[in-house]
Write a protein that holds these residues in place. Structure first.
Motif, PDB file in Angstrom:
ATOM      1  N   HIS A  63       0.666  -1.253  -0.187  1.00  0.00           N
ATOM      2  CA  HIS A  63       0.074   0.069   0.114  1.00  0.00           C
ATOM      3  C   HIS A  63       0.755   1.271  -0.024  1.00  0.00           C
ATOM      4  CE1 HIS A  63      -3.884  -1.781   0.121  1.00  0.00           C
ATOM      5  NE2 HIS A  63      -3.405  -2.583   0.910  1.00  0.00           N
ATOM      6  N   ARG A  64       1.952   1.270   0.517  1.00  0.00           N
ATOM      7  CA  ARG A  64       3.148   2.298   0.474  1.00  0.00           C
ATOM      8  C   ARG A  64       3.412   2.728  -0.880  1.00  0.00           C
ATOM      9  NH1 ARG A  64       6.743   0.606   5.097  1.00  0.00           N
ATOM     10  NH2 ARG A  64       5.343  -0.316   6.198  1.00  0.00           N
ATOM     11  N   TRP A  65       3.312   1.634  -1.841  1.00  0.00           N
ATOM     12  CA  TRP A  65       3.863   1.802  -3.100  1.00  0.00           C
ATOM     13  C   TRP A  65       2.683   1.860  -4.282  1.00  0.00           C
ATOM     14  CZ3 TRP A  65       8.870   1.903  -4.659  1.00  0.00           C
ATOM     15  CH2 TRP A  65      10.031   1.543  -3.735  1.00  0.00           C
ATOM     16  N   TRP A  66       1.269   2.384  -3.570  1.00  0.00           N
ATOM     17  CA  TRP A  66       0.195   2.445  -4.730  1.00  0.00           C
ATOM     18  C   TRP A  66       0.344   3.181  -5.581  1.00  0.00           C
ATOM     19  CZ3 TRP A  66      -1.481  -1.833  -2.906  1.00  0.00           C
ATOM     20  CH2 TRP A  66      -2.870  -2.228  -3.342  1.00  0.00           C
ATOM     21  N   PRO A  67       0.130   2.915  -6.817  1.00  0.00           N
ATOM     22  CA  PRO A  67       0.202   3.774  -8.048  1.00  0.00           C
ATOM     23  C   PRO A  67      -0.767   5.000  -7.915  1.00  0.00           C
ATOM     24  CG  PRO A  67      -1.051   1.614  -8.532  1.00  0.00           C
ATOM     25  CD  PRO A  67      -0.487   1.573  -7.262  1.00  0.00           C
ATOM     26  N   GLU A  68      -0.594   5.972  -8.889  1.00  0.00           N
ATOM     27  CA  GLU A  68      -1.382   6.936  -9.071  1.00  0.00           C
ATOM     28  C   GLU A  68      -2.716   6.758  -9.582  1.00  0.00           C
ATOM     29  OE1 GLU A  68      -1.827  11.062 -11.494  1.00  0.00           O
ATOM     30  OE2 GLU A  68       0.271  10.042 -11.488  1.00  0.00           O
ATOM     31  N   ARG A  69      -3.802   6.880  -9.176  1.00  0.00           N
ATOM     32  CA  ARG A  69      -5.085   6.428  -9.889  1.00  0.00           C
ATOM     33  C   ARG A  69      -5.501   7.631 -10.816  1.00  0.00           C
ATOM     34  NH1 ARG A  69      -8.369   4.858  -5.332  1.00  0.00           N
ATOM     35  NH2 ARG A  69      -7.971   2.722  -5.941  1.00  0.00           N
ATOM     36  N   VAL A  70      -5.777   7.207 -12.131  1.00  0.00           N
ATOM     37  CA  VAL A  70      -6.214   8.162 -12.906  1.00  0.00           C
ATOM     38  C   VAL A  70      -7.650   8.471 -13.010  1.00  0.00           C
ATOM     39  CG1 VAL A  70      -5.894   8.966 -15.430  1.00  0.00           C
ATOM     40  CG2 VAL A  70      -4.130   7.955 -14.024  1.00  0.00           C
ATOM     41  N   VAL A  71      -8.157   7.269 -12.784  1.00  0.00           N
ATOM     42  CA  VAL A  71      -9.699   7.151 -12.886  1.00  0.00           C
ATOM     43  C   VAL A  71     -10.296   6.365 -11.744  1.00  0.00           C
ATOM     44  CG1 VAL A  71     -11.708   6.564 -14.154  1.00  0.00           C
ATOM     45  CG2 VAL A  71      -9.925   7.481 -15.288  1.00  0.00           C
ATOM     46  N   GLY A  72     -11.318   6.814 -11.104  1.00  0.00           N
ATOM     47  CA  GLY A  72     -12.223   5.872 -10.212  1.00  0.00           C
ATOM     48  C   GLY A  72     -11.396   5.605  -8.977  1.00  0.00           C
ATOM     49  N   PRO A  73     -12.147   4.626  -8.241  1.00  0.00           N
ATOM     50  CA  PRO A  73     -13.402   4.039  -8.699  1.00  0.00           C
ATOM     51  C   PRO A  73     -14.661   4.306  -8.497  1.00  0.00           C
ATOM     52  CG  PRO A  73     -12.609   3.102  -6.421  1.00  0.00           C
ATOM     53  CD  PRO A  73     -11.820   4.374  -6.815  1.00  0.00           C
ATOM     54  N   PHE A  74     -15.333   4.181  -9.576  1.00  0.00           N
ATOM     55  CA  PHE A  74     -16.760   4.871  -9.427  1.00  0.00           C
ATOM     56  C   PHE A  74     -17.716   3.800  -9.374  1.00  0.00           C
ATOM     57  CE2 PHE A  74     -14.576   8.107 -12.019  1.00  0.00           C
ATOM     58  CZ  PHE A  74     -14.456   9.179 -11.032  1.00  0.00           C
ATOM     59  N   ASN A  75     -19.018   3.946  -9.494  1.00  0.00           N
ATOM     60  CA  ASN A  75     -20.214   3.001  -9.160  1.00  0.00           C
ATOM     61  C   ASN A  75     -19.920   1.782 -10.285  1.00  0.00           C
ATOM     62  OD1 ASN A  75     -21.222   4.263  -7.124  1.00  0.00           O
ATOM     63  ND2 ASN A  75     -22.795   5.213  -8.158  1.00  0.00           N
TER      64      ASN A  75
END
Length: 149
Positions: A63-75
């Motif tokens: 979790h410390r290395w989590w990538p950048e989220r570009v989209v979401g999460p949405f429904n």
């Protein structure tokens, strides 16, 4: 765990964001796989090249290395992650032996975490194809992303 995962090339975050509704489709060069956690895979690969270890990484370390989220999460459940530039470069520069070791390490973690619910995909082939995409991203100056549902 995502049902469908696609690692794909895109020129930038805006183009990657546009894939949210339909996925990358044929518009972008890609490699598809199933039943994986792309965020965990990206984190593990990044950690593997930046801080190599023979140990299977603990979930809290990933979790410390989590990538950048570009989209979401949405429904709709769709997420798009950007692979870090340092990982793109590392994958592009990795040789066959290094990619095989990464795939072995990744497989061991997935097997320890998911057991019999593990993907049927050939994880070495996935790593090799993503590395090929990474080399293209380096050559073109674009980005490498994952789309998942």
């Amino acid at each position: 765990m995502a049902w469908d995962v696609v690692f794909f090339l895109a020129p930038d975050d805006e183009a990657a964001t546009a894939t949210q509704g339909t996925g990358p489709g044929r518009a972008f060069e890609s490699v598809a796989c199933r039943f994986l956690e792309p965020d965990s895979a990206i984190a593990e690969w990044d950690m593997y090249f930046s801080e190599p270890s023979a140990d299977i990484p603990a979930p809290e370390l990933l979790h410390r290395w989590w990538p950048e989220r570009v989209v979401g999460p949405f429904n709709d459940g769709v997420e798009v992650f950007a692979l870090p530039q340092r990982l793109i470069r590392a994958l592009a520069d990795a040789g066959p032996t290094e990619l095989a070791e990464l795939a072995h390490h990744w497989t061991a973690r997935i097997r320890a975490t998911d057991g019999d619910d593990m993907t049927d995909d050939d994880l070495l082939a996935v790593v090799q194809e993503v590395a090929r995409l990474a080399a293209s991203a380096v050559d073109t100056g674009g980005g490498l992303y994952s789309w998942s549902f």
